[in-house]
Design a protein around this motif. Sequence first.
Motif, short mmCIF file in Angstrom:
data_model
loop_
_atom_site.label_atom_id
_atom_site.label_comp_id
_atom_site.label_asym_id
_atom_site.label_seq_id
_atom_site.Cartn_x
_atom_site.Cartn_y
_atom_site.Cartn_z
N LEU A 1 0.66 -0.81 0.34
CA LEU A 1 -0.07 -0.42 0.12
C LEU A 1 0.93 1.27 -0.16
CD1 LEU A 1 -2.83 -0.93 2.59
CD2 LEU A 1 -2.72 -1.33 0.01
N LYS A 2 1.91 0.56 -0.79
CA LYS A 2 2.92 2.43 -0.49
C LYS A 2 2.87 3.03 -1.78
CE LYS A 2 6.33 -0.50 0.91
NZ LYS A 2 7.95 -0.18 0.58
N SER A 3 1.96 2.78 -2.66
CA SER A 3 1.84 4.02 -3.44
C SER A 3 -0.23 3.91 -3.38
CB SER A 3 1.67 3.29 -4.94
OG SER A 3 1.19 2.23 -5.47
N ASN B 1 -2.49 1.68 -5.45
CA ASN B 1 -3.15 1.08 -4.53
C ASN B 1 -3.16 1.26 -3.03
OD1 ASN B 1 -1.97 -0.52 -6.31
ND2 ASN B 1 0.20 -1.43 -4.75
N LYS B 2 -3.34 2.59 -2.66
CA LYS B 2 -4.32 3.03 -1.26
C LYS B 2 -5.32 2.59 -1.07
CE LYS B 2 -1.21 5.15 1.54
NZ LYS B 2 0.22 6.29 1.45
N THR B 3 -5.69 3.48 -2.80
CA THR B 3 -7.11 3.75 -2.46
C THR B 3 -8.53 2.79 -3.22
OG1 THR B 3 -6.01 6.34 -3.60
CG2 THR B 3 -8.55 4.93 -4.24
N PHE C 1 -5.96 4.14 -13.58
CA PHE C 1 -6.47 2.70 -12.83
C PHE C 1 -5.63 2.25 -12.95
CE2 PHE C 1 -10.93 3.80 -11.99
CZ PHE C 1 -10.86 5.18 -11.66
N ALA C 2 -4.70 2.09 -14.43
CA ALA C 2 -4.03 0.66 -14.91
C ALA C 2 -2.78 0.66 -14.41
CB ALA C 2 -4.17 0.92 -16.15
N THR C 3 -2.00 -0.93 -13.70
CA THR C 3 -0.85 -0.94 -13.45
C THR C 3 0.32 -1.15 -14.64
OG1 THR C 3 -1.20 -3.19 -13.23
CG2 THR C 3 -1.32 -1.52 -11.41
N ASP C 4 -0.41 -1.20 -15.66
CA ASP C 4 0.59 -1.44 -16.88
C ASP C 4 -1.04 -1.51 -17.59
OD1 ASP C 4 1.82 -2.85 -19.51
OD2 ASP C 4 3.22 -4.35 -17.94
#
Length: 272
Positions: free
Chosen positions: A131-133, A136-138, A231-234
């Motif tokens: 949850l560092k980013s 991700n936290k959201t 929203f995408a991580t990749d």
Amino acid sequence: MIYNIHHLHCGTLCPLCGPMFGQRGFHAKLICHCLLLETDQGLVLVDTGLGMQDYLHTKARLGSLIASTGRIENNLEQSAVAQIQQLGFRPKDVKHILLSHLDFDHAGGISDFPHAMVHVLSTEYNAAQNLKSFKNKTRYKPQQFQQHRYWNFIEPLQGESWHNLHRVQGFQLFQDEILMIPLLGHTLGHCGIAIRKQDGWIFFCGDAYYSHLQLTGQHSLKALNQLERFFATDNTQRLDNLEKIKILAQTEPSIELICAHDPEELRRYQPQ
């Protein structure tokens, strides 16, 4: 064996700016479309939508940002556990939960089924622990699932092919009538779930797309594309899988495609 498939409406969010979600109007209407399968191995829930505690303690459970911007419709009857009871079943009849991913609007109901086995890609569960980013936290709210005891972590490293998709994981438990299919990009461990029917398949794509309009290639959805990119991580993987889904939509009439948030798709399965 799969005896019946129920389409559940497990949450409604009405954030600002409909065009960002492929819709018209000042507010969008995003639903949480989940599936309930009656099988010879008990009930199987595909995604869980928002859970009871998400409705009862929205700010504490989901955070002030989502509570203020998500505009969640506060309706306990939309929880999966309430709808399952309305169908005449008991919560403990749900033996398995198959997750497309662990975003808060897909995993909220896990805590309502403490005895179910939750099946998820291992890469997704690991991502939800980081949850560092801000992103991700959201998106991940571990309080929804961190107390759950029963997990089956699936390694998406090898597998069979299903049409134009690869590394497909079948379940011997369900005689390979249910498949977990990696659709990476939206999250690190996002997947779709394909369910065999008598006359073909229903393919639940989670958040691999947001609107049925994306499947035809005939609509300009620039705002939605930018939102999904955010929203995408990749994003490269997301676009690659979206293209494969579009090809399925246009060439495989025996496959019914649905995503998690399009109210038009859900209406197809509701009584007129």
